[in-house]
Design a protein around this motif. Sequence first.
Motif, PDB file in Angstrom:
ATOM      1  N   VAL A  65      46.511  -8.396  20.365  1.00  0.00           N
ATOM      2  CA  VAL A  65      47.914  -7.989  20.347  1.00  0.00           C
ATOM      3  C   VAL A  65      48.131  -7.060  19.167  1.00  0.00           C
ATOM      4  CG1 VAL A  65      50.320  -8.739  20.106  1.00  0.00           C
ATOM      5  CG2 VAL A  65      48.709 -10.138  21.417  1.00  0.00           C
ATOM      6  N   ILE A  66      48.807  -5.955  19.428  1.00  0.00           N
ATOM      7  CA  ILE A  66      49.211  -5.041  18.363  1.00  0.00           C
ATOM      8  C   ILE A  66      50.730  -4.952  18.389  1.00  0.00           C
ATOM      9  CG2 ILE A  66      49.234  -2.639  17.604  1.00  0.00           C
ATOM     10  CD1 ILE A  66      46.374  -2.406  18.657  1.00  0.00           C
ATOM     11  N   ASP A  67      51.362  -5.333  17.279  1.00  0.00           N
ATOM     12  CA  ASP A  67      52.820  -5.241  17.194  1.00  0.00           C
ATOM     13  C   ASP A  67      53.221  -4.028  16.388  1.00  0.00           C
ATOM     14  OD1 ASP A  67      55.608  -6.121  17.399  1.00  0.00           O
ATOM     15  OD2 ASP A  67      55.412  -6.334  15.236  1.00  0.00           O
ATOM     16  N   THR A  68      53.951  -3.116  17.029  1.00  0.00           N
ATOM     17  CA  THR A  68      54.457  -1.937  16.328  1.00  0.00           C
ATOM     18  C   THR A  68      55.965  -2.018  16.133  1.00  0.00           C
ATOM     19  OG1 THR A  68      54.951  -0.583  18.304  1.00  0.00           O
ATOM     20  CG2 THR A  68      52.681  -0.605  17.522  1.00  0.00           C
ATOM     21  N   THR A  69      56.588  -3.110  16.566  1.00  0.00           N
ATOM     22  CA  THR A  69      58.052  -3.200  16.537  1.00  0.00           C
ATOM     23  C   THR A  69      58.601  -3.691  15.212  1.00  0.00           C
ATOM     24  OG1 THR A  69      58.226  -5.498  17.331  1.00  0.00           O
ATOM     25  CG2 THR A  69      57.972  -3.756  19.000  1.00  0.00           C
ATOM     26  N   GLY A  70      57.866  -4.532  14.523  1.00  0.00           N
ATOM     27  CA  GLY A  70      58.374  -5.147  13.304  1.00  0.00           C
ATOM     28  C   GLY A  70      59.469  -6.161  13.564  1.00  0.00           C
ATOM     29  N   ILE A  71      59.601  -6.601  14.817  1.00  0.00           N
ATOM     30  CA  ILE A  71      60.634  -7.567  15.197  1.00  0.00           C
ATOM     31  C   ILE A  71      59.977  -8.933  15.369  1.00  0.00           C
ATOM     32  CG2 ILE A  71      62.405  -8.172  16.889  1.00  0.00           C
ATOM     33  CD1 ILE A  71      62.559  -5.186  17.596  1.00  0.00           C
ATOM     34  N   ALA A  72      60.308  -9.867  14.500  1.00  0.00           N
ATOM     35  CA  ALA A  72      59.624 -11.158  14.478  1.00  0.00           C
ATOM     36  C   ALA A  72      59.773 -11.906  15.792  1.00  0.00           C
ATOM     37  CB  ALA A  72      60.150 -12.005  13.319  1.00  0.00           C
ATOM     38  N   ASP A  73      60.935 -11.847  16.422  1.00  0.00           N
ATOM     39  CA  ASP A  73      61.134 -12.564  17.684  1.00  0.00           C
ATOM     40  C   ASP A  73      60.230 -12.021  18.795  1.00  0.00           C
ATOM     41  OD1 ASP A  73      62.996 -14.196  16.525  1.00  0.00           O
ATOM     42  OD2 ASP A  73      64.745 -13.130  17.322  1.00  0.00           O
ATOM     43  N   VAL A  74      60.044 -10.693  18.813  1.00  0.00           N
ATOM     44  CA  VAL A  74      59.169 -10.092  19.821  1.00  0.00           C
ATOM     45  C   VAL A  74      57.736 -10.557  19.612  1.00  0.00           C
ATOM     46  CG1 VAL A  74      58.208  -7.915  20.669  1.00  0.00           C
ATOM     47  CG2 VAL A  74      60.653  -8.080  20.152  1.00  0.00           C
ATOM     48  N   LEU A  75      57.272 -10.515  18.374  1.00  0.00           N
ATOM     49  CA  LEU A  75      55.909 -10.954  18.086  1.00  0.00           C
ATOM     50  C   LEU A  75      55.767 -12.450  18.341  1.00  0.00           C
ATOM     51  CD1 LEU A  75      53.084 -10.387  17.143  1.00  0.00           C
ATOM     52  CD2 LEU A  75      53.886 -10.473  14.772  1.00  0.00           C
ATOM     53  N   GLY A  76      56.828 -13.215  18.039  1.00  0.00           N
ATOM     54  CA  GLY A  76      56.788 -14.650  18.306  1.00  0.00           C
ATOM     55  C   GLY A  76      56.597 -14.950  19.780  1.00  0.00           C
ATOM     56  N   GLN A  77      57.238 -14.178  20.656  1.00  0.00           N
ATOM     57  CA  GLN A  77      57.040 -14.349  22.094  1.00  0.00           C
ATOM     58  C   GLN A  77      55.613 -13.995  22.492  1.00  0.00           C
ATOM     59  OE1 GLN A  77      59.224 -15.468  24.738  1.00  0.00           O
ATOM     60  NE2 GLN A  77      60.046 -16.335  22.835  1.00  0.00           N
ATOM     61  N   ALA A  78      55.089 -12.931  21.902  1.00  0.00           N
ATOM     62  CA  ALA A  78      53.724 -12.524  22.222  1.00  0.00           C
ATOM     63  C   ALA A  78      52.713 -13.589  21.812  1.00  0.00           C
ATOM     64  CB  ALA A  78      53.401 -11.201  21.547  1.00  0.00           C
ATOM     65  N   MET A  79      53.018 -14.351  20.775  1.00  0.00           N
ATOM     66  CA  MET A  79      52.107 -15.396  20.328  1.00  0.00           C
ATOM     67  C   MET A  79      51.926 -16.487  21.377  1.00  0.00           C
ATOM     68  SD  MET A  79      51.128 -14.399  17.303  1.00  0.00           S
ATOM     69  CE  MET A  79      50.384 -15.855  16.561  1.00  0.00           C
ATOM     70  N   LEU A  80      52.845 -16.546  22.327  1.00  0.00           N
ATOM     71  CA  LEU A  80      52.740 -17.523  23.422  1.00  0.00           C
ATOM     72  C   LEU A  80      51.970 -16.960  24.606  1.00  0.00           C
ATOM     73  CD1 LEU A  80      56.404 -18.897  23.346  1.00  0.00           C
ATOM     74  CD2 LEU A  80      54.366 -19.834  22.227  1.00  0.00           C
ATOM     75  N   ALA A  81      51.442 -15.757  24.456  1.00  0.00           N
ATOM     76  CA  ALA A  81      50.711 -15.115  25.552  1.00  0.00           C
ATOM     77  C   ALA A  81      49.284 -14.785  25.136  1.00  0.00           C
ATOM     78  CB  ALA A  81      51.437 -13.846  25.984  1.00  0.00           C
ATOM     79  N   LEU A  82      48.734 -15.585  24.218  1.00  0.00           N
ATOM     80  CA  LEU A  82      47.418 -15.294  23.663  1.00  0.00           C
ATOM     81  C   LEU A  82      46.302 -16.014  24.406  1.00  0.00           C
ATOM     82  CD1 LEU A  82      48.161 -15.574  19.833  1.00  0.00           C
ATOM     83  CD2 LEU A  82      48.228 -13.521  21.269  1.00  0.00           C
ATOM     84  N   ALA A  83      45.164 -15.362  24.469  1.00  0.00           N
ATOM     85  CA  ALA A  83      43.945 -16.004  24.946  1.00  0.00           C
ATOM     86  C   ALA A  83      43.279 -16.747  23.795  1.00  0.00           C
ATOM     87  CB  ALA A  83      42.990 -14.946  25.509  1.00  0.00           C
ATOM     88  N   HIS A  84      42.286 -17.551  24.124  1.00  0.00           N
ATOM     89  CA  HIS A  84      41.496 -18.192  23.078  1.00  0.00           C
ATOM     90  C   HIS A  84      40.790 -17.123  22.240  1.00  0.00           C
ATOM     91  CE1 HIS A  84      42.199 -21.819  25.424  1.00  0.00           C
ATOM     92  NE2 HIS A  84      41.703 -22.524  24.403  1.00  0.00           N
ATOM     93  N   ARG A  85      40.727 -17.372  20.940  1.00  0.00           N
ATOM     94  CA  ARG A  85      40.078 -16.491  19.973  1.00  0.00           C
ATOM     95  C   ARG A  85      40.756 -15.125  19.898  1.00  0.00           C
ATOM     96  NH1 ARG A  85      37.299 -18.255  16.137  1.00  0.00           N
ATOM     97  NH2 ARG A  85      35.648 -16.686  16.197  1.00  0.00           N
ATOM     98  N   ALA A  86      42.047 -15.077  20.200  1.00  0.00           N
ATOM     99  CA  ALA A  86      42.786 -13.817  20.169  1.00  0.00           C
ATOM    100  C   ALA A  86      42.959 -13.326  18.739  1.00  0.00           C
ATOM    101  CB  ALA A  86      44.142 -13.987  20.836  1.00  0.00           C
ATOM    102  N   LYS A  87      43.041 -12.019  18.595  1.00  0.00           N
ATOM    103  CA  LYS A  87      43.342 -11.376  17.327  1.00  0.00           C
ATOM    104  C   LYS A  87      44.697 -10.687  17.439  1.00  0.00           C
ATOM    105  CE  LYS A  87      38.596 -10.257  15.871  1.00  0.00           C
ATOM    106  NZ  LYS A  87      37.710  -9.119  15.481  1.00  0.00           N
ATOM    107  N   VAL A  88      45.519 -10.840  16.402  1.00  0.00           N
ATOM    108  CA  VAL A  88      46.861 -10.266  16.382  1.00  0.00           C
ATOM    109  C   VAL A  88      46.966  -9.339  15.180  1.00  0.00           C
ATOM    110  CG1 VAL A  88      49.335 -10.752  16.242  1.00  0.00           C
ATOM    111  CG2 VAL A  88      47.808 -12.324  17.482  1.00  0.00           C
ATOM    112  N   GLY A  89      47.345  -8.086  15.431  1.00  0.00           N
ATOM    113  CA  GLY A  89      47.493  -7.109  14.359  1.00  0.00           C
ATOM    114  C   GLY A  89      48.950  -6.750  14.148  1.00  0.00           C
ATOM    115  N   ILE A  90      49.426  -6.851  12.909  1.00  0.00           N
ATOM    116  CA  ILE A  90      50.823  -6.572  12.565  1.00  0.00           C
ATOM    117  C   ILE A  90      50.893  -5.204  11.894  1.00  0.00           C
ATOM    118  CG2 ILE A  90      52.825  -7.339  11.243  1.00  0.00           C
ATOM    119  CD1 ILE A  90      51.705 -10.184  11.406  1.00  0.00           C
TER     120      ILE A  90
END
Length: 370
Positions: free
Chosen positions: A257-282
């Motif tokens: 996941v790459i978040d370019t929005t800087g909106i915590a709620d948007v990234l928080g929703q994306a955190m519920l759509a992760l696969a195992h061993r996912a990497k998240v870039g802020i």
Amino acid sequence: MQITAAVAAETGGTFTLERVTLDDPGPGEVLVEIAGVGLCHTDLAAKDGHLPFPLPGVFGHEGSGVVTAVGEGVGKVRPGDKVALSFNSCGRCTQCTANEPAYCQEFMARNFAGARPDGSATLHRDGQALGSEFFGQSSFATHALAHERNVVKVPDDAPLELVGPLGCGVQTGAGAVLNSLDCRAGSTLLVLGGGSVGLSAVLAGVVRELGRIIVVEPHAARRDLALSLGATDVLDPAAGPLPEQVRAITAEGADYVIDTTGIADVLGQAMLALAHRAKVGIIGVPADPEAALALNLIQAQVLGVRVMGIVEGDSDPDVFIPELLELHRGGRFPFDKLITTMPFTRINEAVAAQHRGEAVKIVLIPGDQS
């Protein structure tokens, strides 16, 4: 020398084109006649007070142009060379010597202090110092003083007016995929936001031969552009809960996941759509400097989630910008499709157009008076 620059007088205000004085290049400095300069969210975030910078001052940090003079000790470029300008770094700290200049220990001082390291300004108006040295360049102007550390020579066949965004927004999005997260071929990437950074990540995802590239973007035109650039799926955040939309495409969730929005709620929703061993870039700069991500600790442990902040795509511009230009030359990284050009004199109109989503990345052309 006397130049024309876009001066921001107050927090949240507009730009005013004014005649100001630019210093001659000192030791290690490079004078560049600007051919084009990208309009970046970071410029506007700093102008609006979300990032530190002294006002009145001159922003601009995605410049490109031709070297017209160099200061003492500069050997990397010479007058007549075509260059892209990028972020500044000290070249001496632990991170710089490890070829990780995006994490220079003096990054904030070198890019946001508004003056040289010795405290002197490079720009003056009526004898008074202006905030200058933004990302070591302040290139919302007809000419800019940069540094040997943050100029990158580009080939003569490079589209000079357009290469400035490679120095920040484009290398940030592309570098997030190719460097920071090092996305593996065949995997799934979820990109939050279809601006220039997010769509640069899409272009890099195509280069890396990802299996699925999903872009979340409220503007229909940008969703269409994302598909034309190689995204496999686009989502309208208003169409329903983001985790459900993502898992309808890939039941296992997103690997990256790459978040370019800087909106915590948007990234928080994306955190519920992760696969195992996912990497998240802020990547995105939040409007609220106190913004924080609520992370479910058990979920993070069970999935083995890795969350990382990303600056400039973990890029060494001297290495990465030439690599992106070589991909562009081969037709594999068409970053020019993200760009709309406008005359520098219309900078305030450009800010409004980009805010409305009418353009992804606007490049201002000082010599264009149309």
